[in-house]
Design a protein around this motif. Structure first.
Motif, mmCIF file in Angstrom:
data_model
loop_
_atom_site.group_PDB
_atom_site.id
_atom_site.type_symbol
_atom_site.label_atom_id
_atom_site.label_comp_id
_atom_site.label_asym_id
_atom_site.label_seq_id
_atom_site.Cartn_x
_atom_site.Cartn_y
_atom_site.Cartn_z
ATOM 1 N N ALA A 251 10.330 -3.274 4.816
ATOM 2 C CA ALA A 251 9.334 -3.042 3.781
ATOM 3 C C ALA A 251 9.541 -3.998 2.614
ATOM 4 N N TYR A 252 8.479 -4.702 2.241
ATOM 5 C CA TYR A 252 8.487 -5.443 0.982
ATOM 6 C C TYR A 252 8.315 -4.381 -0.105
ATOM 7 N N SER A 253 9.406 -3.776 -0.479
ATOM 8 C CA SER A 253 9.344 -2.589 -1.341
ATOM 9 C C SER A 253 9.074 -2.944 -2.796
ATOM 10 N N ALA A 254 9.908 -3.821 -3.341
ATOM 11 C CA ALA A 254 9.759 -4.252 -4.730
ATOM 12 C C ALA A 254 9.143 -5.642 -4.731
ATOM 13 N N LYS A 255 7.842 -5.689 -4.476
ATOM 14 C CA LYS A 255 7.111 -6.961 -4.453
ATOM 15 C C LYS A 255 6.286 -7.048 -5.731
ATOM 16 N N LEU B 113 13.131 -0.035 -7.995
ATOM 17 C CA LEU B 113 14.065 0.846 -7.298
ATOM 18 C C LEU B 113 13.342 2.059 -6.730
ATOM 19 N N ARG B 114 12.412 2.616 -7.495
ATOM 20 C CA ARG B 114 11.671 3.776 -7.008
ATOM 21 C C ARG B 114 10.909 3.454 -5.729
ATOM 22 N N GLU B 115 10.239 2.311 -5.700
ATOM 23 C CA GLU B 115 9.489 1.913 -4.510
ATOM 24 C C GLU B 115 10.409 1.761 -3.305
ATOM 25 N N ALA B 116 11.574 1.173 -3.514
ATOM 26 C CA ALA B 116 12.513 0.995 -2.408
ATOM 27 C C ALA B 116 12.997 2.336 -1.868
ATOM 28 N N LEU C 63 11.431 5.200 -2.004
ATOM 29 C CA LEU C 63 10.321 5.837 -1.283
ATOM 30 C C LEU C 63 10.186 5.262 0.124
ATOM 31 N N ASP C 64 10.316 3.954 0.247
ATOM 32 C CA ASP C 64 10.193 3.336 1.567
ATOM 33 C C ASP C 64 11.326 3.764 2.493
ATOM 34 N N ILE C 65 12.509 3.919 1.950
ATOM 35 C CA ILE C 65 13.628 4.398 2.771
ATOM 36 C C ILE C 65 13.350 5.821 3.249
ATOM 37 N N GLU C 66 12.820 6.655 2.359
ATOM 38 C CA GLU C 66 12.482 8.023 2.745
ATOM 39 C C GLU C 66 11.428 8.037 3.851
ATOM 40 N N GLU C 67 10.512 7.063 3.834
ATOM 41 C CA GLU C 67 9.448 7.014 4.829
ATOM 42 C C GLU C 67 9.901 6.408 6.159
ATOM 43 N N GLY C 68 11.118 5.879 6.197
ATOM 44 C CA GLY C 68 11.639 5.372 7.463
ATOM 45 C C GLY C 68 11.843 3.885 7.556
ATOM 46 N N ALA C 69 11.825 3.161 6.429
ATOM 47 C CA ALA C 69 12.082 1.727 6.475
ATOM 48 C C ALA C 69 13.503 1.462 6.963
ATOM 49 N N ASP C 70 13.637 0.497 7.862
ATOM 50 C CA ASP C 70 14.958 0.101 8.356
ATOM 51 C C ASP C 70 15.626 -0.897 7.423
ATOM 52 N N ILE C 71 14.801 -1.649 6.675
ATOM 53 C CA ILE C 71 15.257 -2.661 5.738
ATOM 54 C C ILE C 71 14.288 -2.620 4.561
ATOM 55 N N VAL C 72 14.792 -2.864 3.343
ATOM 56 C CA VAL C 72 13.908 -2.982 2.189
ATOM 57 C C VAL C 72 14.084 -4.371 1.567
ATOM 58 N N MET D 52 0.845 -1.193 0.000
ATOM 59 C CA MET D 52 0.000 0.000 0.000
ATOM 60 C C MET D 52 0.885 1.248 0.000
ATOM 61 N N ASP D 53 0.494 2.265 -0.733
ATOM 62 C CA ASP D 53 1.242 3.518 -0.734
ATOM 63 C C ASP D 53 1.206 4.136 0.662
ATOM 64 N N GLY D 54 2.373 4.543 1.149
ATOM 65 C CA GLY D 54 2.460 5.216 2.438
ATOM 66 C C GLY D 54 2.448 4.304 3.645
ATOM 67 N N GLN D 55 2.547 2.982 3.448
ATOM 68 C CA GLN D 55 2.420 2.070 4.582
ATOM 69 C C GLN D 55 3.567 2.209 5.583
ATOM 70 N N VAL D 56 4.766 2.452 5.113
ATOM 71 C CA VAL D 56 5.891 2.570 6.036
ATOM 72 C C VAL D 56 5.726 3.798 6.929
ATOM 73 N N ALA D 57 5.404 4.932 6.328
ATOM 74 C CA ALA D 57 5.246 6.159 7.109
ATOM 75 C C ALA D 57 4.118 6.020 8.126
ATOM 76 N N ALA D 58 2.999 5.427 7.710
ATOM 77 C CA ALA D 58 1.860 5.289 8.611
ATOM 78 C C ALA D 58 2.179 4.385 9.790
ATOM 79 N N VAL D 59 2.813 3.262 9.516
ATOM 80 C CA VAL D 59 3.132 2.317 10.589
ATOM 81 C C VAL D 59 4.220 2.880 11.505
#
Length: 332
Positions: free
Chosen positions: A196-200, A235-238, A240-249, A173-180
């Protein structure tokens, strides 16, 4: 007659003996870099074999502690838990029930692990919804991104209370990392790791997994999982997830997306993992059962290829067996 001069540069020198090959190896495997996905079935009285994944079972709450102990004993980095509930509904209510199968299994696993490995949990609604999608549906039957985020934040809090140290955000889902991340931080769970399962990708290789979780999905997930033809988007999804605070992609699947994995690994400043999914596992097992390939060599080569492409850790159903081979020095 002119004789051919002997070559001065001989790369084969470094391949001459097992000791030289070991010394010159560029990619090594270690049990600590392996994570075992595990299924826990509500209401089961004994472990249930999964027909499309030979050697893999749906555990019971009673069989889970011994399996966790076995994983810890060979030095695995972690286990990723998936719950298989008896009852499902449109909102996936069992996912946020403190007594739901995944949350109960998490408490059992944390106690059994005693800190020897990282207990991780899948954070997605697909196992808990009666329609099989990874989120809640709107009035037109589409997955509602923002309403789903509310369910994900509630799941994250329950899983963290149950003791999960790492949440695997697999819903795409878009924005899931930031929300969680915001919900956990506000709720006093700042130390819980987000992977984050970024590139799924919307892959055909998930088929056996859907048997494992008894998926009720009709249709497909192409409106939220990635198009298998898209490399840059992974790569773009990954990023974005890093920007939102993912510790791992994460990149998933692994074997058919090594190019995406290499792209993400080259750009990421956080750890990058990959999931060797059920279909990858099943294909090797099936070919080996027919005597068409050397099973052990194929298992090792497949995981080593994922590591070589840039994965810092690999989720694989062979984690315990492979770790045992590594510890015994049987990985050539």
């Amino acid at each position: 007659m002119t004789s051919t001069p002997a070559p001065r540069i001989r790369p084969r020198r470094l391949r001459e003996t097992p000791a030289l090959r070991r010394l010159a190896s560029e990619t090594r495997l270690d049990p600590a870099e392996l994570v075992l996905p595990m299924f826990v079935r509500e209401g089961a009285s004994a472990p249930l074999p999964i027909a499309s994944m030979p050697g893999v079972v749906q555990h019971t709450l009673d069989s889970l502690p011994a399996a966790i102990d076995a994983a810890a004993s060979v030095g695995l980095g972690g286990v990723m838990l998936f719950g298989v509930p008896e009852q499902r509904d449109a909102r996936g209510s069992g996912a946020t029930d403190p007594e739901g199968i995944l949350n109960v299994a998490t408490r059992v696993a944390v106690e059994a692990s005693a800190g020897r490995l990282v207990v991780q949990t899948d954070l997605c609604l697909d196992e808990f919804t009666d329609h099989g999608h990874c989120g809640v549906l709107d009035g037109r039957g589409r997955v509602d991104n923002d309403a789903t985020l509310e369910r994900y934040t509630a799941m994250a809090l329950e899983q963290s209370r149950a003791g999960s140290q790492l949440l695997g955000l697999s819903g795409m889902m878009d924005g899931q990392v930031a929300a969680v991340r915001e919900a956990l931080d506000d709720g006093g769970h700042q130390d819980v790791v987000l992977m984050a399962y970024s590139a799924k990708y919307a892959s055909a290789f998930y088929g056996p997994f859907r048997d494992a979780v008894e998926s009720t999905l009709e249709g497909d997930r192409r409106s939220y999982q990635l198009d298998p033809g898209n490399r840059r988007e992974g790569l773009r999804e990954a990023m974005l997830d890093i920007e939102e605070g993912a510790d791992i992609v994460m990149v998933k699947p692994a074997g058919s997306y090594l190019d995406v994995l290499a792209d993400v690994a080259a750009a990421s400043d956080v750890p990058v993992w990959a999931y060797q999914v059920s279909g990858e596992y099943a294909m090797i097992e099936a070919a080996a059962a027919h005597g068409w390939i050397d099973r052990k060599r194929a298992v090792i080569e497949s995981v080593r290829g994922i590591r070589r492409a840039g994965a810092d850790a690999v989720l694989t159903y062979w984690a315990v067996e492979l770790a045992d081979w590594i510890r015994k020095g049987d990985v050539a």
